[in-house]
Design an enzyme around this catalytic site. Structure first.
Site, short mmCIF file in Angstrom:
data_model
loop_
_atom_site.label_atom_id
_atom_site.label_comp_id
_atom_site.label_asym_id
_atom_site.label_seq_id
_atom_site.Cartn_x
_atom_site.Cartn_y
_atom_site.Cartn_z
N ASP A 303 72.15 51.84 72.89
CA ASP A 303 73.19 51.16 72.12
C ASP A 303 73.19 49.64 72.30
OD1 ASP A 303 74.37 53.31 70.71
OD2 ASP A 303 75.30 53.99 72.55
N TYR A 387 81.05 56.78 68.77
CA TYR A 387 81.62 56.58 70.10
C TYR A 387 82.24 55.20 70.25
CZ TYR A 387 80.51 60.65 73.01
OH TYR A 387 80.50 61.89 73.59
#
Length: 664
Positions: A303, A387
């Site tokens: 990420d 998320y």
């Protein structure tokens, strides 16, 4: 409009004006390029350290920008721009690399899939009519790596979903096929279709927005107001981006990739301002998923390296993300076309009560002391598709630093047929919703400076005495001690957590010995949420995420060694180790004893999803500590004002004035 404040400190992020100047300089030399990164190229450590030690007379380091662009035809350009000289001082066209994915690229994929004829066809196979295509959504991910396409073509994979209503949770309605998008061509070039088809299941919705909660009985009504006030303001002082709080002093940076960066971290020890860490940040993370079915083996997001914690950061809101007396810091980034994207309140800073700091009561007479603790929190929250990650850097009054990460948001989901077995690779958290097993593994970069730049790392294990019971050195068998192992080379430093020995790692200055304990001044890394990387050696994730193979690595400091998975992470194969932590370690023989060192720590969580995590996940925290050991002469917070203190002499005096009220 954002306030365009000129940088006051060499480590301040680039200002709006500086970003615009860099873009103009690049455009003058390279036509029609797309900007993927324009960020501060941090000053070289030697020059920066000299300026920090003598700000009034030392030469201030130059302002330099680090740039990554994509030119027509997919060419990737990396360069440095000197803002003082207003010129490009370094430039390179690189092959087989893909720079970080931008927000604009992610948003464009969803527009393309809805009109692609092959995607429409697969939607029909899944049970979605053509007139429902506006209800089809996708989460674009980088493809990870796929040997069919290689690294020279810029690709994204579209994780597909259906959303019956705009306020519905799309992750309840996953689709079973995966289009692959070519960014250069701007179109879908392939669709991965599973062997077992799983048509859309239109189950009753389960949502987390107010209308749905009210329809199912409404919100709880027994929560009374909880107010947080600081009528005299906060106890911290923020000058530009330099923080002073409770003997702490440090600089708060921010960039597109790491998000929050803390530098020049010092503690005022009774007038002696002592260095502890030169720089700390989260530099990478990987989220491997555990389903072996094609194309799920590609699902392992980096990420930070692939999308950027800064690029994905939220604009925080008072009373929601942060409560109390808050100070905010904004962020500015370039867009792909060279304009400016402003993120208001990218960082929030506040204090919180932290319970007891210390307490003791004398059982003889109820004398004693109670002192409450306070903590300072530097926070950002970023959203990576489904998320959310709340990143908190918590500073304590006793010299402890506590990085803490809170996971929330929504599970990544996949479709499942009625009665189908998950084979143990996931959990059916709602009818038709299979949430796959996965890990969240974060890499913390600690540029050590404990009482100076020459540091050594020791591994410490709690072990019983080697002497047998009944021996002269262990007659009763109860002896145990802290076994310390010096990590003298980069190879020796590749170590893992051991819960049986409560393993910790000490960053020590062996040149500074405590007068009482005769042990070196140290900061101890206490980290117990340290799962191993579960994909096996030789797997795609294992090859790409070399930093996650061990809990701790230590390297000798070198300028520009920041990114443990490489500078350009999207679509790397992991077949070569020339760019990243594994390559820097090499044969493992380099000396790291009493050197300027960097400790890399990978920690995280293994997530086996459960129905309680759906449709939105309660926060799951993970935390670690960096604690002073043999650093201070004694307890450094005895001067924090107590809430109650009553000495034995005061008790006796009170008893003398009121006979019969005191018992020993």
């Amino acid at each position: 409009m954002p306030v365009n404040t000129p940088p006051q400190h060499p480590l301040d992020p680039l200002s709006i004006t500086e970003i615009q100047e860099v873009i103009q300089i690049i455009k003058a030399s390279h036509q029609n390029v797309h900007f993927h990164a324009v960020s501060l190229h941090e000053p070289r450590k030697a020059g920066m350290t000299k300026w920090l030690s003598d700000r009034s007379s030392a030469t201030k380091p130059p302002r330099v920008a680090d740039v990554s662009v994509i030119a027509p035809g997919g060419k990737v350009g990396d360069g440095l721009v000197d803002l003082g000289k207003r010129q490009i001082i370094q430039w390179e066209w690189v092959d087989g690399k893909q720079p970080i994915i931008t927000v604009e690229e992610l948003q464009h994929v969803e527009q393309v899939i809805r009109s692609d004829p092959n995607v429409v066809k697969q939607c029909e196979v899944s049970g979605i009519s053509r007139n429902e295509m506006h209800k089809v959504y996708c989460d674009p991910w980088t493809i990870g790596y796929d040997a069919r396409f290689g690294s020279s073509v810029r690709l994204q994979q579209a994780l597909m979903y259906f959303r019956p209503h705009v306020d519905d949770c799309q992750y309840q309605y996953p689709l079973d096929f995966c289009p692959i998008y070519d960014s250069d061509k701007g179109k879908i070039i392939h669709i991965d279709i599973p062997k077992i088809r799983r048509p859309l299941r239109r189950e009753a919705t389960i949502n987390y927005y107010p209308a749905d909660i009210e329809a199912k009985g409404g919100y709880r009504n027994d929560l009374k107001p909880l107010e947080i006030t600081q009528p005299e303001g906060p106890s911290f002082k923020l000058s530009g981006r330099e923080m002073e709080w409770q003997n702490w002093k440090f600089h708060i940076g921010f960039n597109y990739r790491e998000g929050i960066v803390l530098s020049d971290i010092r503690y005022n020890d009774r007038g002696n301002v002592r260095p502890i860490f030169y720089r700390m940040s989260l530099v990478e993370m990987v989220v491997p998923y555990g389903n072996p079915e094609l194309p799920h083996q590609r699902k392992h997001a980096f990420d930070l390296g692939e999308y950027g914690a800064g690029y994905m950061t939220n604009s925080l809101r008072l009373g929601c993300d942060c409560k109390g007396y808050i100070r905010y810091l904004d962020a500015e980034f370039p867009t792909r076309d060279g304009s400016i994207r402003h993120i208001e309140n990218a960082i929030c800073i506040h204090e919180e009560d932290n319970g007891l700091l210390f307490k003791h009561t004398d059982f003889r007479d109820d004398s004693g002391i109670v002192t409450r603790a306070r903590k300072l929190i530097i926070q950002q929250v970023f959203t990576a598709a489904n998320y959310e990650y709340a990143i908190q850097w918590i500073f304590h009054q006793d010299g402890t630093i506590q990085p803490e990460i809170k996971l929330t948001g929504i599970l990544n989901t996949y479709s499942i047929n009625p009665g189908e077995d998950t084979d143990g690779w996931g959990t059916e958290v709602y009818p038709g919703v299979n949430a796959h097993n996965h890990q969240h593994l974060f890499c913390l970069r600690i540029d050590a400076n404990v009482d100076g730049p020459q540091n050594t790392v020791f591994m410490t294990d709690a072990v019983p005495s080697e002497e047998p019971v009944g021996s002269p050195l262990n007659p009763y068998g109860n002896a145990f001690y802290a076994k310390r192992t010096k990590l003298g080379t980069t190879g020796q430093a590749m170590t893992d957590y051991n819960g049986a020995t409560v393993r910790t790692w000490d960053i020590c200055n062996t040149n500074k010995v405590h007068p009482y304990s005769k042990k070196p001044a140290s900061y101890k890394l206490v980290s117990r949420e340290v799962p191993q990387l579960l994909p096996k050696p030789g797997s795609l994730v294992w090859k790409r995420a070399g930093f996650a193979r061990h809990a701790v690595h230590v390297t000798k400091y070198r300028d520009d060694q920041f990114w443990p998975a490489g500078r350009h992470v999207p679509q790397t194969s992991g077949e070569t180790d020339d760019d990243g932590l594994v390559g820097w370690i090499g044969d493992g023989t380099e000396n790291i004893d009493n050197e300027d060192i960097v400790l890399w720590h990978t920690f995280g969580v293994v997530h086996f999803p459960a129905p309680e995590d759906f449709p939105i996940m309660p926060v799951e925290p993970m935390t670690l500590l960096l604690r002073p050991r043999n650093f201070f002469s004694n307890n450094p917070v005895m001067d924090v004002p107590p809430q109650r203190t009553l000495t034995a002499s005061q008790v006796l005096s009170k008893a003398a004035k009121q006979p019969g009220t005191f018992k020993l």
